[in-house]
Motif scaffolding. Structure first.
Motif, PDB file in Angstrom:
ATOM      1  N   ARG A  49     -15.696 -19.742  17.169  1.00 32.19           N
ATOM      2  CA  ARG A  49     -16.296 -19.230  18.402  1.00 32.19           C
ATOM      3  C   ARG A  49     -15.765 -17.823  18.694  1.00 32.19           C
ATOM      4  O   ARG A  49     -16.531 -16.906  18.987  1.00 32.19           O
ATOM      5  CB  ARG A  49     -15.943 -20.163  19.555  1.00 32.19           C
ATOM      6  N   VAL A  89     -24.955 -24.923  12.279  1.00 31.63           N
ATOM      7  CA  VAL A  89     -23.503 -25.099  12.199  1.00 31.63           C
ATOM      8  C   VAL A  89     -23.228 -26.298  11.303  1.00 31.63           C
ATOM      9  O   VAL A  89     -23.913 -27.320  11.415  1.00 31.63           O
ATOM     10  CB  VAL A  89     -22.918 -25.394  13.602  1.00 31.63           C
ATOM     11  N   CYS A  97     -25.748 -15.783  16.742  1.00 32.48           N
ATOM     12  CA  CYS A  97     -25.344 -16.032  15.357  1.00 32.48           C
ATOM     13  C   CYS A  97     -25.971 -15.021  14.397  1.00 32.48           C
ATOM     14  O   CYS A  97     -25.409 -14.720  13.344  1.00 32.48           O
ATOM     15  CB  CYS A  97     -25.696 -17.462  14.942  1.00 32.48           C
ATOM     16  N   LEU A 113     -23.929 -12.253  13.036  1.00 30.02           N
ATOM     17  CA  LEU A 113     -22.923 -12.456  11.993  1.00 30.02           C
ATOM     18  C   LEU A 113     -23.226 -11.621  10.760  1.00 30.02           C
ATOM     19  O   LEU A 113     -22.362 -11.383   9.924  1.00 30.02           O
ATOM     20  CB  LEU A 113     -22.872 -13.942  11.591  1.00 30.02           C
ATOM     21  N   GLY A 128     -28.015 -19.705  13.041  1.00 29.72           N
ATOM     22  CA  GLY A 128     -27.635 -20.493  14.210  1.00 29.72           C
ATOM     23  C   GLY A 128     -27.239 -21.927  13.900  1.00 29.72           C
ATOM     24  O   GLY A 128     -26.771 -22.658  14.773  1.00 29.72           O
ATOM     25  N   LEU A 162     -17.160 -15.267  16.442  1.00 31.95           N
ATOM     26  CA  LEU A 162     -18.535 -14.960  16.846  1.00 31.95           C
ATOM     27  C   LEU A 162     -18.527 -14.022  18.055  1.00 31.95           C
ATOM     28  O   LEU A 162     -19.295 -13.047  18.100  1.00 31.95           O
ATOM     29  CB  LEU A 162     -19.274 -16.265  17.177  1.00 31.95           C
ATOM     30  N   LEU A 180     -20.381 -21.306  10.643  1.00 33.32           N
ATOM     31  CA  LEU A 180     -21.494 -20.828  11.472  1.00 33.32           C
ATOM     32  C   LEU A 180     -22.427 -20.050  10.560  1.00 33.32           C
ATOM     33  O   LEU A 180     -21.997 -19.165   9.838  1.00 33.32           O
ATOM     34  CB  LEU A 180     -20.988 -19.886  12.571  1.00 33.32           C
ATOM     35  N   TRP A 185     -27.949 -18.851  21.544  1.00 31.90           N
ATOM     36  CA  TRP A 185     -27.043 -19.174  20.434  1.00 31.90           C
ATOM     37  C   TRP A 185     -27.560 -18.584  19.126  1.00 31.90           C
ATOM     38  O   TRP A 185     -26.819 -18.002  18.344  1.00 31.90           O
ATOM     39  CB  TRP A 185     -26.903 -20.699  20.321  1.00 31.90           C
ATOM     40  N   LYS A 186     -28.863 -18.708  18.907  1.00 28.13           N
ATOM     41  CA  LYS A 186     -29.469 -18.216  17.663  1.00 28.13           C
ATOM     42  C   LYS A 186     -29.351 -16.689  17.549  1.00 28.13           C
ATOM     43  O   LYS A 186     -28.977 -16.165  16.503  1.00 28.13           O
ATOM     44  CB  LYS A 186     -30.947 -18.630  17.654  1.00 28.13           C
TER      45      LYS A 186
END
Lengths: 208, 786
Positions: free
Chosen positions: B570, B502, B611, B614, B500, B573, B496, B607-608
């Motif tokens: 997942r 993958v 991520c 991270l 965002g 995250l 990841l 989602w972005k």
């Protein structure tokens, strides 16, 4: 015939075909001295161009673009496309006109590129599978192959796509029998014919 | 402990749906690059001079003229004078030249003198009394046996006959590497060494020990009905459309770069290392797409090693070495033949009580083993004996579902003949005997019900030969099959990125079965993002290793390793994101491109955005299969399938037309229904092809294959395709078993189902496949004369 038997006569030697080989070919009457370009001999009452045996200049028009190549006369259109122009959509499988994996269009007619010499394809419009897309949009035949899972390993697929397009151009609303006959010149090993039949039905319904 | 198990049916948005294969747009537009399409800078073209003799000693080789030809960059003698050729088409000398015409000319300029030796290419029934008892096994015999018989049988033979060579630790290590079952490795370790005299001529016939269970003599003596017949199918080829081969180069003297057409990307480097004396770590293997394998492309073949040697001689330049079509059919893949004389004992009510068979067949120089007959049915009283024919037709390779199509044809034809003798509907007869089919019996029962409806069996079945009008006989036939299909060892790196995106890296290959698509479906389902949001890279030794694609093991392996990695990624995250959603990691879910709180979906991040939490570094997780530390087991073994065929036979011409086929198949949890169904459609079509057309025809005089081209080695075409009906068993009772492979099972039954349908149509058995007009007419005339 007799006058051409004179071994000192240059025309046959420079034609690149030995006299002995010539004599094996029935009906050859006269060899015409060279002019620029390929030499011409008369065989069975018809003028026939003689190329080679070394590399000769060949000009091919592929997907609307002209390419000047130096090829031995024995090089097929398929090998010219694949090994000299890096156009590899047409595949080499049987290499003798049996399986259809190398199908391309020559002046809009489907041909086996492995059974056409590059020199014979000069002056013709060659269309390969690569040119069927418009930008990033698949041709309706290609889209139908995707939708109906008409490819597995995919090695026969480009040939089938081109053959299908050529077939549907001539038979926009084919009967099942016409499909069976019209596409029987291509083989698939993974067994995607079911998907291909569905794909053709889809295009015929929508109109390509 | 994270929950790795497959999502429940109501939570699946992608798994089990019909999703188009992701590689299709590349394939339909000619943009997919296969090994054969690879061109490297300064690439040379390799060609091989092959033996015209089926058996011969090489007396002398003169390569001087070829070496002197302009444009020839390397000549390599593969087999030195003194070597013995064992099959026509075997490799003798190779050349590399600047273009293909020059390479062809160079091959023609090589002079090889052979001393022809007597050969045998027949696989006809061994003469009475022929056949030596099996002797000690050579190293090749063991590998051949592993391809062709169950491990327990190989282990038993090793114990019984010993070995003709000294078993080394290296060999045992190799066996481990190729997943040879431990019982075989142990048997090889303990096998007694017997010296075999050099030059001692082996018989062409190797007789295996007779196997007996129960009391067959009593069963036949007490039977109400005994049915006898002979059945079989010949050697056929794989006929991959992309021939075998590779493009090989040495970027520097210590490193090898190989584009190769293979079912076994992760395994090839190790195979090339030893002969080329180069560490596997220095060998880079790459393949984007493969034009068919069907079991014949697991090895680095001699021509691949030869390409590397030619490249070495030519200063490291790339050498393309792809087989010509004739070589492809002659040497690059053959399925062993199998024939049997069978007797079946049954009671009046249809209960099968006894089996007796004398079988034979050939897998080339290695002979080969007995197919697993009687297939699926555990018949209480039996006696069986097999004779392997060792001959000069070239070596066999695994062909989709090794040995099962042979076993299915011999068994199901013999049983259907028994039903006919009892005047029973074969469907009723098979259903009556399902109790002796083992653990899948209830699946078969359910599947037979579905198939009978889809075929219209009740309306279409008539007693043998009683549905002939004019010159057209109509009939239906059935068969059933099984396969293992547990997922193989597979590893992937799942990353990841903070932006965002993958990516997944896995050393697997996609044979065209939908492997890419299925990996992406599993990953996208787990992360709640669309397939297109994930970049997948496969087909390279730079990526974590994943098993060879054989035996229907790929889907279980790659889906399991992907699922574990995706769940871990997942959850990692979730842990990073939880504080900003004021929630616990365990309370989060990813759905439709968002990460949100299960109980309050309004608290969510895109989602972005998620991520981005991270931090600066991407997160990479390794996913593995098997992985006992991360239960449950996501894959399983054992499937059942049944098939029915309907045919029309022209009794004047002998031409068989398949009118309809029905396949009903289970394979546990289906990842992509669309490509799963395509496996079945394709298998039915491949089955029609080997039932009606395919045969590697050997000329007894010259020892050569007579039809090494695609005109006379006929494949089924689009005009041969009947109505095909595929039904996948899904839902309760199937999905919860986990993922099971599907490549092999549906190709097993077509031969038997079609042969049975033809017998039903014309009232007499056509003993051997393919069911060509001459064979059909011969059977009809025998019936008329009987």
């Amino acid at each position: 015939m007799r006058e051409d038997d004179d071994p000192k006569k240059p025309s046959q030697e420079s034609s690149g075909v030995s006299r002995r080989e010539f004599l094996k070919i029935g009906g050859i009457t006269v060899a015409v001295p060279l002019v620029a370009g390929p030499r011409v001999v008369e065989a069975a009452g018809e003028p026939v161009k003689v190329y080679g045996p070394g590399k000769v200049p060949v000009e091919l028009t592929v997907n609307g673009k002209k390419h000047a190549l130096q090829l031995e006369p024995r090089v097929t259109l398929l090998d010219a496309l694949r090994d000299h122009l890096d156009i590899t959509g047409a595949k080499r499988v049987c290499d003798r006109g049996e399986c259809g994996a190398c199908t391309v269009l020559m002046d809009n007619k489907a041909v086996y590129a492995c059974a056409v010499l590059a020199i014979e394809a000069q002056g013709k419009q060659i269309t390969t599978v690569e040119s069927l897309m418009e930008g990033e949009t698949l041709h309706p035949v290609q889209q139908a192959f995707v939708d109906n899972d008409a490819s597995q390993c995919g090695f026969c697929t480009p040939g089938f796509v081109v053959a299908t397009k050529a077939f549907l151009d001539r038979h926009p609303n084919p009967t099942p029998d016409e499909i069976r006959r019209g596409l029987s010149g291509n083989f698939c090993r993974c067994g995607t014919y079911h998907g291909i039949q569905q794909a053709i039905a889809q295009v015929a319904r929508k109109g390509a | 402990m994270p929950d790795y198990s497959w999502p429940a049916a109501e939570q699946r948005s992608l798994i089990g749906k019909r999703i188009s294969r992701v590689d299709a747009p590349l394939k339909v537009s000619g943009r997919a690059k296969y090994t054969y399409d690879v061109t490297r800078p300064g690439m040379l073209f390799g060609k091989i001079l092959r033996s015209p003799h089926a058996k011969a000693r090489i007396v002398s080789i003169d390569i001087s003229a070829a070496e002197k030809m302009p444009g020839v960059k390397a000549v390599h003698i593969i087999q030195q004078p003194g070597s013995t050729i064992q099959w026509a088409g075997d490799e003798v000398v190779a050349v590399a030249a600047v273009d293909e015409p020059t390479a062809e000319d160079a091959v023609r300029a090589i002079k090889v003198e052979y001393q022809p030796l007597p050969h045998m290419v027949s696989d006809a029934e061994p003469p009475a009394g022929a056949g030596e008892a099996a002797g000690p096994l050579g190293e090749d015999d063991i590998w051949d046996a592993l391809d062709q018989m169950p491990p327990a049988e190989v282990a038993k033979q090793l114990g019984q006959y010993g070995v003709s060579f000294k078993v080394t630790e290296d060999l045992l290590e190799d066996m481990k590497k190729y997943d040879v079952p431990s019982e075989v490795i142990e048997a090889a370790r303990k096998a007694t060494y017997h010296e075999v005299k050099e030059g001692g001529a082996r018989s062409s016939y190797q007789k295996a020990v007779e196997q007996t269970q129960g009391d067959p003599d009593k069963a036949f003596a007490e039977a109400d009905v005994v049915s006898e017949g002979v059945y079989g199918l010949p050697v056929i080829t794989h006929c991959c459309l992309e021939s075998h081969g590779s493009t090989v180069e040495w970027p520097d003297k210590d490193h090898l770069f190989v584009h190769i057409s293979t079912q076994n990307v992760s395994g090839i480097a190790g195979q090339m290392a030893e002969p080329l004396k180069t560490p596997a770590a220095n060998i880079h293997i790459h393949q984007d797409h493969i034009g068919g394998g069907f079991g014949s492309k697991f090895a680095a073949d001699r021509w691949d090693i030869t390409a590397a040697r030619l490249s070495q001689k030519a200063g490291g330049k790339a050498v393309r070495m792809m087989l010509e079509r004739d070589a492809e059919l002659e040497v690059a893949g053959a399925r062993p033949s199998a024939y049997a004389r069978v007797k079946v004992a049954a009671k009046k009510d249809g209960t099968i009580t006894g089996w007796q068979s004398q079988s034979w067949g050939t897998g080339g120089p290695g002979g080969g083993g007995m197919p697993p007959i009687p297939y699926i049915f555990t018949i209480p009283n039996l006696r069986k004996q097999h004779t392997a024919i060792r001959n000069n037709i070239g070596p066999a390779r695994a062909w989709r579902a090794p040995n099962h199509p042979q076993a299915a044809l011999i068994t199901m034809a013999a049983l259907e003949d028994t039903a006919a003798k009892l005047n029973m509907d074969p469907l009723e007869f098979f259903l009556k005997n399902l109790d002796i089919t083992g653990p899948r019996r209830d699946v078969y029962r359910e599947e037979f019900g579905v198939a009978a409806d889809l075929m219209g069996w009740k309306e279409k079945w008539h007693p043998r030969g009683q549905n002939i009008s004019g010159n057209i006989g109509r009939g239906v036939g059935l068969s059933l099959h099984t396969w293992g299909g547990r997922g193989h060892e597979s590893h992937c790196d799942f990353t990841l990125h903070p932006d965002g995106s993958v990516d997944i890296k896995m050393g697997s290959q996609d044979l065209g079965t939908g492997t890419r698509t299925c990996i992406l479906i599993v990953a996208a389902e787990t992360l709640g993002v669309p397939l297109e949001a994930i970049k997948l890279q496969i087909g390279d030794t730079m990526y974590p290793s994943s098993g060879g694609s054989g035996g229907s093991t790929t889907i279980g392996g790659v889906s399991s390793s992907t699922r574990r990695a995706a769940v871990d990624a997942r959850d990692a995250l979730f842990a990073k994101v939880a504080p900003s959603l004021s929630a616990q990691a365990g309370d989060l879910e990813c759905v439709n491109g968002t990460v949100r709180v299960k109980s309050d979906p309004s608290r969510s991040l895109s989602w972005k955005q998620a991520c981005a939490k991270l931090g600066a570094m991407p997160l990479t997780i390794r996913g593995n299969n098997p992985d006992k530390s991360k239960p449950p087991d996501l894959t399983n073994s054992g499937v059942g399938g049944v098939q029915m065929a309907e045919v029309e036979v022209d009794t004047d011409t002998g031409i068989v037309k398949v009118k309809k086929m029905v396949a009903v198949q289970d394979c546990g949890l289906i990842i992509d229904l669309k490509t799963a169904e395509s496996q079945c459609y394709g298998a039915l079509i491949m089955g029609i092809s080997y039932s009606l057309y395919e045969e590697k025809i050997m000329d007894r005089t010259s020892g050569r294959m007579l039809n090494p081209d695609m005109q006379f080695y006929r494949l089924a075409g689009i005009s041969d395709i009947p109505q095909l009906v595929v039904h996948m068993m899904t839902g309760k009772g199937y999905d919860e078993r986990g993922v099971v492979g599907l490549g092999e099972p549906p190709v097993i039954s077509p031969g038997a189902a079609i042969s049975n349908a033809v017998a039903n149509a014309i009232g007499v058995r056509v003993p051997f496949l393919p069911l060509t007009p001459d064979r059909v007419l011969a059977a009809l005339s025998q019936k008329a004369g009987a």
